[in-house]
Design a protein around this motif. Structure first.
Motif, PDB file in Angstrom:
ATOM      1  N   ILE A   1       0.783  -1.050   0.033  1.00 59.14           N
ATOM      2  CA  ILE A   1      -0.026  -0.114   0.158  1.00 59.14           C
ATOM      3  C   ILE A   1       1.016   1.291   0.065  1.00 59.14           C
ATOM      4  O   ILE A   1       0.386   2.378  -0.668  1.00 59.14           O
ATOM      5  CB  ILE A   1      -0.921  -0.089   1.152  1.00 59.14           C
ATOM      6  N   TYR A   2       2.170   1.370   0.642  1.00 61.95           N
ATOM      7  CA  TYR A   2       2.832   2.291   0.791  1.00 61.95           C
ATOM      8  C   TYR A   2       3.364   2.617  -0.527  1.00 61.95           C
ATOM      9  O   TYR A   2       3.552   3.545  -1.066  1.00 61.95           O
ATOM     10  CB  TYR A   2       4.006   2.110   1.713  1.00 61.95           C
TER      11      TYR A   2
ATOM     12  N   LYS B   1       2.133   1.891  -3.558  1.00 64.01           N
ATOM     13  CA  LYS B   1       1.179   2.196  -4.847  1.00 64.01           C
ATOM     14  C   LYS B   1      -0.079   2.718  -4.507  1.00 64.01           C
ATOM     15  O   LYS B   1      -0.917   2.702  -5.530  1.00 64.01           O
ATOM     16  CB  LYS B   1       1.267   1.134  -5.890  1.00 64.01           C
ATOM     17  N   HIS B   2      -0.455   2.396  -3.225  1.00 61.74           N
ATOM     18  CA  HIS B   2      -1.875   2.719  -2.797  1.00 61.74           C
ATOM     19  C   HIS B   2      -2.722   1.448  -3.456  1.00 61.74           C
ATOM     20  O   HIS B   2      -2.412   0.710  -4.510  1.00 61.74           O
ATOM     21  CB  HIS B   2      -2.391   3.927  -3.189  1.00 61.74           C
TER      22      HIS B   2
ATOM     23  N   ILE C   1      -3.619   2.605   7.934  1.00 52.21           N
ATOM     24  CA  ILE C   1      -4.213   3.003   6.750  1.00 52.21           C
ATOM     25  C   ILE C   1      -5.480   3.624   6.697  1.00 52.21           C
ATOM     26  O   ILE C   1      -6.007   3.524   7.783  1.00 52.21           O
ATOM     27  CB  ILE C   1      -4.108   1.541   5.931  1.00 52.21           C
TER      28      ILE C   1
ATOM     29  N   THR D   1     -10.297   4.394  -2.326  1.00 55.16           N
ATOM     30  CA  THR D   1      -9.056   4.142  -2.260  1.00 55.16           C
ATOM     31  C   THR D   1      -8.256   3.824  -0.826  1.00 55.16           C
ATOM     32  O   THR D   1      -9.164   3.873   0.028  1.00 55.16           O
ATOM     33  CB  THR D   1      -8.384   5.730  -2.454  1.00 55.16           C
TER      34      THR D   1
ATOM     35  N   LYS E   1      -4.986   4.222   1.358  1.00 56.37           N
ATOM     36  CA  LYS E   1      -3.743   4.775   1.199  1.00 56.37           C
ATOM     37  C   LYS E   1      -3.091   4.901   2.612  1.00 56.37           C
ATOM     38  O   LYS E   1      -3.885   4.465   3.675  1.00 56.37           O
ATOM     39  CB  LYS E   1      -3.550   6.053   0.944  1.00 56.37           C
TER      40      LYS E   1
END
Length: 278
Positions: free
Chosen positions: A145-146, A148-149, A196, A248, A250
């Motif tokens: 996730i860091y 590319k999300h 997140i 999303t 993130k």
């Protein structure tokens, strides 16, 4: 039996440093030696001496502390300081038995940052508890996730003139090395830990990321075994009574701080960059 335990502690309590690192006082490692010596001093209790009596535990302790030592040797000697007990004590307890490389890396990196005068302010005792509550799989998901999300799609059943969310599918499903049946639980845990953020009010500009997920969902449901065709969500999907919400996933601001303190070569958080431009 009790006398035997007390004897074991007395025999080893004053020699923990020597037993774990016999060569600690070699020339050129004085600051490193002092930092490790202070850390091991926190373990001068009944737990550490007894752990060193077990050969397997001793190997684990030595291996983990060697990783810490290697990280210390990358820090300019004038910047090395003794780690505060609020961070050192709980991490030392974990290093007595944790053998998973992914988790050991987080613990030792946090320990090394706390031992660096220039980076110690990025560390916090709460980060130890965060690591305690992470599985190795969740660390990999956090890293992903860091980098590319993630796009996420919520599947909603339309009934009684209302939309009812029934499940959420993210781009984790596209990564065969990470995705498993517990993916939803992993994401929920990372959200619960504050690492997140999931947001259905924001979408990525690349609509194809969502369209791909939606096609996978439709195909999966349409290929369901015949005996499952009467399951409510499948029947709703086949009748066109399903909608998709796009969102999303993130790294949160807190998650960025955690990664900065517990992993290597982390870029500054978006929040930090925002304030640095003011």
């Amino acid at each position: 039996m009790e006398k035997g335990i007390v004897k074991a502690v007395l025999e080893t309590s004053n020699n923990i440093l020597l037993e774990v690192y016999g060569d600690l006082l070699k020339p050129g490692v004085s600051q490193v030696g002092q930092a490790i010596g202070t850390l091991l001093g926190y373990g001068n209790t009944i737990l550490m001496p007894l752990a060193l009596k077990n050969e397997k535990s001793k190997i684990t302790i030595q291996s983990n502390l060697n990783k810490y030592r290697q990280k210390l040797e990358e820090i300019p000697e004038e910047n090395i300081q003794s780690v505060v007990p609020e961070i050192g004590v709980p991490i030392l307890e974990k290093l007595m038995y944790v053998s998973d490389e992914t988790l050991v890396e987080l613990y030792t990196e946090l320990l090394a940052k706390a031992s660096d005068k220039e980076q110690c302010e990025s560390t916090h005792p709460s980060f130890v508890n965060i690591i305690n509550n992470l599985s190795p799989k969740e660390v990999k998901i956090l890293e992903l996730i860091y980098e590319k999300h993630l796009a996420i799609v919520s599947v909603n059943v339309i009934a009684d003139d209302s939309s009812h969310p029934v499940e959420q599918i993210s781009e984790l499903i596209l990564d065969v090395d990470i995705y498993d049946e517990n993916a939803t639980a992993h994401i929920s845990n990372l959200i619960g830990l504050g690492l997140i953020d999931m947001n259905f009010n924001v979408q990525f500009s690349d609509a194809q990321r969502y369209e791909r997920l939606e096609e996978i969902i439709k195909k999966t449901y349409s290929n369901a075994p015949t005996e499952l065709k009467d399951v409510e969500i499948i029947s709703h999907l086949m009748n066109g009574n399903v909608s998709f919400s796009r969102g999303t996933i993130k790294i949160s601001s807190f998650g960025g701080l955690f990664l900065k303190a517990c992993t290597k070569n982390r870029k500054k958080t978006e929040l930090f960059n925002l304030f640095s431009r003011l």
